[in-house]
Structure formats: structure tokens, C-alpha cells
Write an enzyme that holds these catalytic residues in place. Structure first.
Site, PDB file in Angstrom:
ATOM      1  N   LEU A 129      -9.437  39.665   8.570  1.00 36.54           N
ATOM      2  CA  LEU A 129     -10.587  38.896   8.127  1.00 36.54           C
ATOM      3  C   LEU A 129     -11.134  39.562   6.867  1.00 36.54           C
ATOM      4  CD1 LEU A 129     -12.539  38.343  11.492  1.00 36.54           C
ATOM      5  CD2 LEU A 129     -11.072  36.696  10.305  1.00 36.54           C
ATOM      6  N   ASP A 130     -11.705  38.774   5.972  1.00 31.34           N
ATOM      7  CA  ASP A 130     -12.351  39.336   4.796  1.00 31.34           C
ATOM      8  C   ASP A 130     -13.444  40.309   5.222  1.00 31.34           C
ATOM      9  OD1 ASP A 130     -10.802  37.669   3.273  1.00 31.34           O
ATOM     10  OD2 ASP A 130     -12.356  36.125   3.072  1.00 31.34           O
ATOM     11  N   ARG A 131     -13.726  41.264   4.367  1.00 34.91           N
ATOM     12  CA  ARG A 131     -14.750  42.267   4.661  1.00 34.91           C
ATOM     13  C   ARG A 131     -16.057  41.641   5.144  1.00 34.91           C
ATOM     14  NH1 ARG A 131     -17.456  46.956   0.788  1.00 34.91           N
ATOM     15  NH2 ARG A 131     -19.520  46.780   1.673  1.00 34.91           N
ATOM     16  N   THR A 133     -16.613  38.687   6.476  1.00 35.86           N
ATOM     17  CA  THR A 133     -16.491  37.764   7.602  1.00 35.86           C
ATOM     18  C   THR A 133     -16.525  38.546   8.906  1.00 35.86           C
ATOM     19  OG1 THR A 133     -15.130  36.274   6.264  1.00 35.86           O
ATOM     20  CG2 THR A 133     -15.045  35.973   8.642  1.00 35.86           C
ATOM     21  N   ARG A 231     -12.980  29.609   2.511  1.00 37.33           N
ATOM     22  CA  ARG A 231     -13.967  29.764   1.444  1.00 37.33           C
ATOM     23  C   ARG A 231     -13.650  28.865   0.252  1.00 37.33           C
ATOM     24  NH1 ARG A 231     -14.444  36.301   1.249  1.00 37.33           N
ATOM     25  NH2 ARG A 231     -15.987  35.833  -0.368  1.00 37.33           N
TER      26      ARG A 231
END
Length: 296
Positions: A129-131, A133, A231
Site C-alpha cells: 500500500l502507498d505510504r 494509505t 488515486r
């Protein structure tokens, strides 16, 4: 956002502007530093500078306008409250916003994989997961499980459900599918863009709530797993996620990225049936989520 003045006095030799700003403003993130420079928000000795590699010398005075709020602070120790489930095959965790999924070559920031391995021992990270998120992340405890889950991800038999809070008005229908090809942005590092040809096909199914107070809750089910897919897809339909520092012009008005990996379902393997793992919506989401029964 604020205005900041920096008096540079500690340099052993002239140093790149972007490196100076990353050192002096460590909590806003690399991408935010690049945006400050590119959008001409930085002055060196009262002269506007928009080149990342501009050399800053001792004695220079930097004036930085529109400095964004700090990114969510990353935890540095493992918290057992993150544990959703664990058995002989798997560890399932609720990643907090602000924590990297795994280590990167930039800096010495904490990351979930390293913290989890300090608690559980050796693990294999099955996805990321993105930082910014939060939500469900899956780890394998041994090679057989890793191989089974790798195969499930490649065959798209793992179901993922996300919650996002997005800007209104936008171009979303009550429910629908976004299909748009994604490719790395040619100018902005770590950013993706929608392209008509080339790139990689990406598909996201969605359902929305009734807009309220300039916000809308969107329930998302990605059918592919491209970088920044949710996103970029939402920004593409004029519905950027609140707090998105890459794809929203109003990102700095929010305390975090309002994207949460709420639920993940894996197919049967190793003699066990299919299983669903859930990370409750963070408290900051709840005023905008119309009916929590839809999330179970």
C-alpha cells in the site's frame, strides 16, 4: 500551509536545493519538496529558483512559501493492535497511514515489513500500500503460502475493497467502472498518468454515497493492481481523493490521504476455505461514511 525562512549555515560544500529542503523540511515528503520548487514557491536570497539542482551555499537565505503540513508521523515500533489475524500460514495487519509498506533506498524511515518481522520473524510481503494509505496488508509465513498467494494475485482471484473520500462535484455515477490505461509520468517521478495508448490496462469498479458538505464516500473494488490505480482513476473522473499530495491541488488542506484498504478476500488454499480480512475504517473517515453496514 505556512511560510518558512531558512538560514543555511552548516554546509561543507555547495549542495542541491532539493536536498537542502528535504533535510530542512523532513516531514513533508520528497514529492512535496519537488512541487514547492517546480511551482516557484522557493526563493534563494530573494531570487525565485525553480531548478532542483540549484546549488545552495553557506550564508544563503531560503524563503519557502506554501509549505504543506507534515505527513502523518510514521510509528517506529510494532503495535499489536495492528494484528487482524495470524496463523501458521499468514499474518494480516492493519497498516497505519504514514508508514511505508517496505524499506526504500531513500533514508532510514520505518516500514511495516521490518517492524512486523521484528515481532513475528521472517515474512514475505504479498502486496503493498502507498505510504499514506491505511488498511489490510497480507504477509506469508513460508514459501508454500507465498507461492499460493502469488498465483492468486496474478490470476486476480483475490478481492480487494477500499474506501475513499473524494472531492465534489465530480464525474462519478451512482455506480460504475473506470477503465483507463496508466503509465509512468514522463516528468514527475513516482507519479502515474492516464494515457490513450500504451501503458497498462487498469479497471476499477465503484459505488458512491450521496454527496454531503463537499465530500463523497466511494466504495472501490480494483480489478487490476497498478501503481496508484485508485488515486489516478478517481482524479481522472474529477474526483481526487482528499489529501492526495500527488493528484489533488487541495491536498494540503487535509490531515492524511483519505484512502483505506478496508477488506481483502483470499481464495481457498492449503486445505482452508476462502477467508475475508477486514480493517475497520479509521475514525477520521466515519463522519463521511454514510452506512457502516455496507462495509461488513
Amino acid at each position: 500551509m505556512t511560510k518558512t525562512t531558512l538560514h543555511i549555515k552548516h554546509l561543507a560544500k555547495p549542495t542541491r536545493l532539493d536536498r537542502i529542503l528535504r533535510d530542512e523540511l523532513p516531514n513533508i515528503g520528497r514529492q512535496a519538496v519537488n512541487r514547492l520548487i517546480q511551482e516557484r514557491n522557493v526563493q534563494v536570497n530573494r531570487k525565485t529558483v525553480w531548478i532542483n539542482s540549484w546549488k545552495v551555499k553557506n550564508g544563503d537565505v531560503l524563503t519557502v512559501r506554501n509549505v504543506p503540513d507534515a505527513l502523518p508521523e510514521a510509528p517506529t515500533v510494532f503495535d499489536s493492535a495492528w494484528i487482524i489475524a495470524e496463523d501458521d500460514d499468514l499474518v494480516v495487519l492493519n497498516k497505519p497511514a504514514g508508514l511505508l509498506s517496505h524499506a526504500t533506498k531513500y533514508g532510514n524511515q520505518a516500514d511495516l515489513l521490518s517492524l512486523a518481522e521484528g515481532h513475528f520473524g521472517k515474512l514475505a510481503l504479498m502486496h503493498r500500500l502507498d505510504r499514506d494509505t491505511s488498511g489490510v496488508m497480507l504477509f506469508a509465513r513460508h514459501e508454500a503460502t507465498q507461492q499460493a498467494l502469488d498465483s492468486a494475485f496474478k490470476q486476480h482471484t483475490i478481492e480487494k475493497h477500499y474506501i475513499a473520500i473524494v472531492h465534489t462535484p465530480n464525474d462519478l455515477s451512482e455506480q460504475g467502472t473506470i477503465r483507463a490505461r496508466l503509465k509512468a509520468h514522463p516528468k514527475h517521478r513516482n507519479r502515474m498518468q492516464v494515457v490513450e495508448k500504451g501503458g497498462k490496462f487498469a479497471q476499477t469498479d465503484y459505488q458512491v454515497s450521496v454527496p454531503s458538505n463537499g465530500a463523497q464516500c466511494v466504495f472501490l473494488q480494483p480489478k487490476t493492481g497498478r501503481t496508484h490505480q485508485l488515486r489516478v482513476h478517481l482524479a481522472h473522473v474529477n474526483a481526487p481523493i482528499w489529501g492526495d499530495r500527488y493528484y489533488s491541488d487541495a491536498a494540503d488542506n487535509y490531515p492524511r490521504l483519505f484512502l483505506h484498504a478496508h477488506q481483502l478476500t483470499i481464495p481457498a488454499f492449503n486445505g482452508q476455505g476462502s477467508r475475508t480480512f477486514t480493517a475497520p475504517a479509521p475514525d477520521v473517515f466515519l463522519p463521511y461514511v454514510p452506512d457502516m453496514r455496507r462495509l461488513t
